[in-house]
Design a protein around this motif. Structure first.
Motif, short mmCIF file in Angstrom:
data_model
loop_
_atom_site.label_atom_id
_atom_site.label_comp_id
_atom_site.label_asym_id
_atom_site.label_seq_id
_atom_site.Cartn_x
_atom_site.Cartn_y
_atom_site.Cartn_z
N ALA A 162 -5.85 0.00 1.47
CA ALA A 162 -5.22 0.21 0.17
C ALA A 162 -5.76 -0.76 -0.87
O ALA A 162 -5.93 -0.41 -2.02
CB ALA A 162 -3.71 0.06 0.29
N ARG A 191 6.25 9.24 3.48
CA ARG A 191 4.94 9.32 2.82
C ARG A 191 5.15 9.12 1.31
O ARG A 191 6.21 9.41 0.77
CB ARG A 191 4.25 10.63 3.13
N SER A 192 4.14 8.57 0.70
CA SER A 192 4.10 8.27 -0.74
C SER A 192 5.01 7.12 -1.15
O SER A 192 5.17 6.85 -2.34
CB SER A 192 4.41 9.52 -1.59
N SER A 193 5.62 6.42 -0.18
CA SER A 193 6.40 5.23 -0.54
C SER A 193 5.49 4.00 -0.49
O SER A 193 4.59 3.91 0.32
CB SER A 193 7.59 5.04 0.42
N ARG A 194 5.73 3.08 -1.41
CA ARG A 194 4.97 1.82 -1.44
C ARG A 194 5.66 0.85 -0.50
O ARG A 194 6.87 0.71 -0.52
CB ARG A 194 4.95 1.28 -2.86
N HIS A 254 0.85 -1.19 0.00
CA HIS A 254 0.00 0.00 0.00
C HIS A 254 0.88 1.24 0.00
O HIS A 254 2.08 1.16 0.23
CB HIS A 254 -0.93 0.01 1.21
N VAL A 255 0.27 2.38 -0.24
CA VAL A 255 0.96 3.66 -0.21
C VAL A 255 0.24 4.55 0.78
O VAL A 255 -0.99 4.67 0.74
CB VAL A 255 0.98 4.33 -1.61
N GLU A 256 0.97 5.15 1.69
CA GLU A 256 0.43 6.14 2.63
C GLU A 256 0.83 7.51 2.08
O GLU A 256 1.99 7.88 2.12
CB GLU A 256 1.00 5.92 4.03
N HIS A 257 -0.15 8.23 1.54
CA HIS A 257 0.15 9.50 0.88
C HIS A 257 0.31 10.67 1.84
O HIS A 257 0.98 11.64 1.52
CB HIS A 257 -0.93 9.83 -0.15
N ALA A 258 -0.30 10.60 3.02
CA ALA A 258 -0.35 11.78 3.88
C ALA A 258 0.73 11.85 4.95
O ALA A 258 1.11 12.94 5.35
CB ALA A 258 -1.73 11.85 4.55
N ASP A 292 4.42 10.43 7.06
CA ASP A 292 5.61 9.62 7.29
C ASP A 292 5.31 8.74 8.50
O ASP A 292 4.57 9.14 9.40
CB ASP A 292 6.80 10.50 7.65
#
Length: 168
Positions: free
Chosen positions: A150, A91-94, A54-58, A60
């Motif tokens: 995700a 953030r934004s890392s898969r 998953h990716v957490e966009h918001a 760290d």
């Protein structure tokens, strides 16, 4: 005006974990102080269990392995995890987590997610929703922490580690 918060010991995981059933998975402990700016969760994945990619966009996330072992998979690269490992998940890392044969217990720490707030006067109060997903995606919301999964079929919430319905 209220008195300022003072530092205090919340929990000692080496003393806490022996009292938690080894069968219990998901969120074992959560930071619950009312005026906190951080969230923290102690998560246990069962042996050979995992959290889907998953990716957490918001946010760290800082991850500290407390017990067990496993691996972090990030865009095809695998990092071995063992007790004492500290990992920064920008953030934004898969990312995906996999537990080893004895399971994986880890602490996540991140800034607290914004929730709903009420703005204006009592006569003209308006509820402002910060972020969110369309109502048709409600089956993907974790019932424990409210985070959107995700992947619809993921068996565990990627945020808090709680087991969720596979029906999503």
């Amino acid at each position: 005006m209220s008195a300022p918060e003072k530092p205090r010991l919340l929990v000692s995981f080496d003393q806490y974990l022996p009292y938690v059933s080894s069968e219990q998975t998901g969120a074992l402990w959560k930071l619950a102080e009312e005026r906190r700016q951080l969230d923290a969760n102690l998560i246990r994945l069962p042996p050979d269990g995992g959290v889907a990619a998953h990716v957490e966009h918001a946010l760290d996330v800082l991850l500290l392995v407390v017990a067990g072992d496993g691996q972090l998979d990030s865009d095809g690269e695998q990092l071995a995890l063992a007790a004492g490992s500290v990992v920064w998940l920008p953030r934004s890392s898969r990312r995906a987590l996999g537990a080893g044969a004895h399971g994986l217990v880890y602490l996540t720490v991140h800034t607290r997610r914004p929730g709903m707030s009420v703005v204006g006067t009592a006569a003209s109060a308006v509820t402002v929703r910060e972020g969110g997903e369309a109502p048709c995606s409600l089956d993907r919301v974790c019932p424990e922490c409210g985070t959107m999964r995700a992947e619809p079929g993921a068996p565990f919430c990627a945020w808090c580690g709680e087991r969720v319905s596979a029906a999503g």
